[in-house]
Design a protein around this motif. Structure first.
Motif, mmCIF file in Angstrom:
data_model
loop_
_atom_site.group_PDB
_atom_site.id
_atom_site.type_symbol
_atom_site.label_atom_id
_atom_site.label_comp_id
_atom_site.label_asym_id
_atom_site.label_seq_id
_atom_site.Cartn_x
_atom_site.Cartn_y
_atom_site.Cartn_z
ATOM 1 N N GLN A 110 15.488 -109.641 31.830
ATOM 2 C CA GLN A 110 15.853 -108.406 31.139
ATOM 3 C C GLN A 110 15.548 -108.443 29.648
ATOM 4 O OE1 GLN A 110 19.591 -106.594 31.976
ATOM 5 N NE2 GLN A 110 19.407 -106.821 34.190
ATOM 6 N N GLU A 111 15.494 -109.630 29.062
ATOM 7 C CA GLU A 111 15.177 -109.696 27.634
ATOM 8 C C GLU A 111 13.734 -109.269 27.344
ATOM 9 O OE1 GLU A 111 15.207 -114.057 29.160
ATOM 10 O OE2 GLU A 111 16.401 -112.225 29.426
ATOM 11 N N ARG A 112 12.919 -109.166 28.398
ATOM 12 C CA ARG A 112 11.535 -108.706 28.214
ATOM 13 C C ARG A 112 11.367 -107.228 28.518
ATOM 14 N NH1 ARG A 112 8.266 -113.929 30.845
ATOM 15 N NH2 ARG A 112 8.273 -115.191 28.941
ATOM 16 N N TRP A 113 12.417 -106.573 28.979
ATOM 17 C CA TRP A 113 12.303 -105.152 29.301
ATOM 18 C C TRP A 113 12.021 -104.304 28.068
ATOM 19 C CZ3 TRP A 113 16.410 -103.519 33.507
ATOM 20 C CH2 TRP A 113 16.234 -104.313 34.652
ATOM 21 N N GLY A 114 12.361 -104.822 26.895
ATOM 22 C CA GLY A 114 12.073 -104.089 25.668
ATOM 23 C C GLY A 114 10.595 -103.822 25.458
ATOM 24 N N TRP A 115 9.752 -104.591 26.126
ATOM 25 C CA TRP A 115 8.310 -104.391 26.012
ATOM 26 C C TRP A 115 7.840 -103.109 26.704
ATOM 27 C CZ3 TRP A 115 4.230 -106.121 23.380
ATOM 28 C CH2 TRP A 115 4.394 -107.287 22.616
ATOM 29 N N LEU A 116 8.700 -102.487 27.508
ATOM 30 C CA LEU A 116 8.252 -101.304 28.241
ATOM 31 C C LEU A 116 7.869 -100.147 27.320
ATOM 32 C CD1 LEU A 116 10.641 -101.401 31.322
ATOM 33 C CD2 LEU A 116 8.144 -101.596 31.335
ATOM 34 N N THR A 117 8.519 -100.024 26.165
ATOM 35 C CA THR A 117 8.121 -98.986 25.210
ATOM 36 C C THR A 117 6.695 -99.231 24.720
ATOM 37 O OG1 THR A 117 10.382 -98.587 24.462
ATOM 38 C CG2 THR A 117 8.625 -97.940 22.968
ATOM 39 N N LEU A 118 6.406 -100.470 24.351
ATOM 40 C CA LEU A 118 5.074 -100.799 23.849
ATOM 41 C C LEU A 118 4.043 -100.721 24.971
ATOM 42 C CD1 LEU A 118 5.947 -103.814 21.502
ATOM 43 C CD2 LEU A 118 6.148 -101.362 21.091
ATOM 44 N N LEU A 119 4.433 -101.134 26.178
ATOM 45 C CA LEU A 119 3.537 -101.036 27.330
ATOM 46 C C LEU A 119 3.169 -99.586 27.598
ATOM 47 C CD1 LEU A 119 3.939 -102.920 30.702
ATOM 48 C CD2 LEU A 119 3.495 -100.469 30.680
ATOM 49 N N ALA A 120 4.155 -98.708 27.541
ATOM 50 C CA ALA A 120 3.881 -97.289 27.770
ATOM 51 C C ALA A 120 2.936 -96.735 26.707
ATOM 52 C CB ALA A 120 5.182 -96.499 27.791
ATOM 53 N N GLY A 121 3.063 -97.223 25.472
ATOM 54 C CA GLY A 121 2.146 -96.793 24.422
ATOM 55 C C GLY A 121 0.717 -97.211 24.699
ATOM 56 N N VAL A 122 0.533 -98.466 25.086
ATOM 57 C CA VAL A 122 -0.809 -98.962 25.416
ATOM 58 C C VAL A 122 -1.391 -98.172 26.589
ATOM 59 C CG1 VAL A 122 -2.060 -100.930 26.400
ATOM 60 C CG2 VAL A 122 -0.477 -101.280 24.494
ATOM 61 N N ALA A 123 -0.576 -97.973 27.628
ATOM 62 C CA ALA A 123 -1.054 -97.267 28.811
ATOM 63 C C ALA A 123 -1.423 -95.822 28.501
ATOM 64 C CB ALA A 123 0.010 -97.312 29.903
ATOM 65 N N THR A 124 -0.599 -95.159 27.694
ATOM 66 C CA THR A 124 -0.877 -93.767 27.354
ATOM 67 C C THR A 124 -2.141 -93.654 26.517
ATOM 68 O OG1 THR A 124 1.476 -93.236 27.421
ATOM 69 C CG2 THR A 124 0.051 -91.699 26.254
ATOM 70 N N ALA A 125 -2.288 -94.514 25.528
ATOM 71 C CA ALA A 125 -3.494 -94.488 24.695
ATOM 72 C C ALA A 125 -4.735 -94.755 25.534
ATOM 73 C CB ALA A 125 -3.374 -95.527 23.583
ATOM 74 N N THR A 126 -4.637 -95.703 26.461
ATOM 75 C CA THR A 126 -5.780 -96.020 27.328
ATOM 76 C C THR A 126 -6.116 -94.838 28.227
ATOM 77 O OG1 THR A 126 -5.143 -98.354 27.337
ATOM 78 C CG2 THR A 126 -6.647 -97.623 29.059
ATOM 79 N N GLY A 127 -5.093 -94.242 28.833
ATOM 80 C CA GLY A 127 -5.323 -93.116 29.726
ATOM 81 C C GLY A 127 -5.913 -91.912 29.017
ATOM 82 N N LEU A 128 -5.435 -91.639 27.808
ATOM 83 C CA LEU A 128 -5.965 -90.503 27.050
ATOM 84 C C LEU A 128 -7.396 -90.753 26.601
ATOM 85 C CD1 LEU A 128 -2.884 -89.488 24.878
ATOM 86 C CD2 LEU A 128 -3.763 -88.349 26.923
ATOM 87 N N SER A 129 -7.681 -91.985 26.235
ATOM 88 C CA SER A 129 -9.054 -92.311 25.830
ATOM 89 C C SER A 129 -10.029 -92.071 26.977
ATOM 90 C CB SER A 129 -9.125 -93.765 25.366
ATOM 91 O OG SER A 129 -10.450 -94.129 25.034
ATOM 92 N N ARG A 130 -9.626 -92.470 28.174
ATOM 93 C CA ARG A 130 -10.493 -92.303 29.345
ATOM 94 C C ARG A 130 -10.685 -90.835 29.712
ATOM 95 N NH1 ARG A 130 -7.438 -96.795 33.119
ATOM 96 N NH2 ARG A 130 -8.346 -98.686 32.208
ATOM 97 N N ALA A 131 -9.580 -90.087 29.734
ATOM 98 C CA ALA A 131 -9.639 -88.728 30.275
ATOM 99 C C ALA A 131 -9.943 -87.659 29.236
ATOM 100 C CB ALA A 131 -8.323 -88.395 30.976
#
Length: 292
Positions: A110-131
């Protein structure tokens, strides 16, 4: 629903009425469900509602009864929330406002769950770049930036909230907001950034597929940000690193210096004028004029 503050959304008003037409068509809920909910995939349901207060609040209220991978999308939010309880509002159908339910389980401490905000940022930026064919930079910890007429502007944000045995991650992205719909000059949209695509259906599919890919990679690595490649990828796309910043910390303390790194806990490491290094885990970070 989701993300940061009113500087990333637009206030509702008379101008919103002009867009209740084919200029901003509704999302195709049936097609989204068919494309995203597949055997063996992360997403288990995709629900689209016309209007709600907050997709994050709605999904959080139902988290105990829903399986991982539930997605709730709203054409409009009337009480969207961001970090520090800021508001997020925008005209109907002008953006993508959605929340997802993730349950990392015992495989990820659970101490690594804080990374989900940053993960969502990376994923969103990647998805927007592609589409959308638009470059999207990340501002630590949860903002999405685009370039409009040479200026860095905020076009979206992310809000992750712990709920029981899971996390609800809300994402909000301004897609077709015009200049006269933006509440402040620092706000932006994909359209203003000259995105090649502003059709929300393919954009949403791309972001959710990217989020699934990054989440599965991160979870397979036990949430290890280095082993999953998340830490390196976030740093590469983070516009905050290398910048002179002011961090407004809880309790009213102000920290200024150069943002040098994101550590293994997802904190922003700031080098101060006396060459000390401090890791910032929470607070508002403001990009200042370059000191170079």
């Amino acid at each position: 629903m989701t993300p940061s503050d009113a500087s990333g959304g637009a206030s509702t008003g008379a101008s919103a009425g002009r867009w209740s037409s084919l200029d901003r068509p509704p999302l195709n809920a049936v097609a989204l469900q068919r494309a995203l909910v597949v055997p063996g995939g992360l997403w288990t349901s995709v629900e689209v509602v016309d209007s709600t207060g907050s997709t994050n609040s709605d999904l959080a209220a139902r988290a105990a009864e829903l399986p991982e991978g539930a997605v709730l999308v709203a054409e409009q939010q009337t009480a969207g929330r961001g970090r520090l309880d800021r508001s997020w509002v925008a005209p109907s159908r002008s953006g993508m406002f959605f929340s997802v339910l993730l349950k990392p389980g015992p495989d990820v401490p659970q101490e690594r769950w804080g990374w989900l905000t940053l993960l969502a940022g990376v994923a969103t930026a990647t998805g927007l770049s592609r589409a959308a064919g638009v470059d999207t930079a990340l501002k630590w910890p949860n903002d999405l930036l685009v370039t409009v007429d040479g200026d860095e502007r905020k076009t979206g944000g992310i809000l992750a909230e712990r709920v029981g045995d899971g996390v609800v991650v809300g994402i909000g992205i301004n897609v077709t907001l015009t200049e006269d719909e933006l509440p402040v000059p620092t706000a932006g949209s994909l359209m203003l950034a000259k995105a090649a695509v502003t059709d929300r259906d393919p954009l949403l599919r791309s972001v959710l597929r990217s989020l699934e890919q990054w989440y599965e990679r991160w979870r397979a690595a036990g949430g290890d940000p280095a082993a999953s490649g998340l830490q390196e990828t976030y740093a590469a796309g983070c516009a905050t690193l290398g910048r002179h910043v002011r961090a407004e910390l809880p309790g009213g303390r102000i920290l200024t210096g150069t943002a040098e790194a994101v550590d293994t806990d997802g904190r922003l490491v700031v080098r101060t004028a006396d060459e000390a290094h401090e890791a910032v885990g929470a607070g508002d970070v403001i990009h200042l004029r370059s000191i170079h």
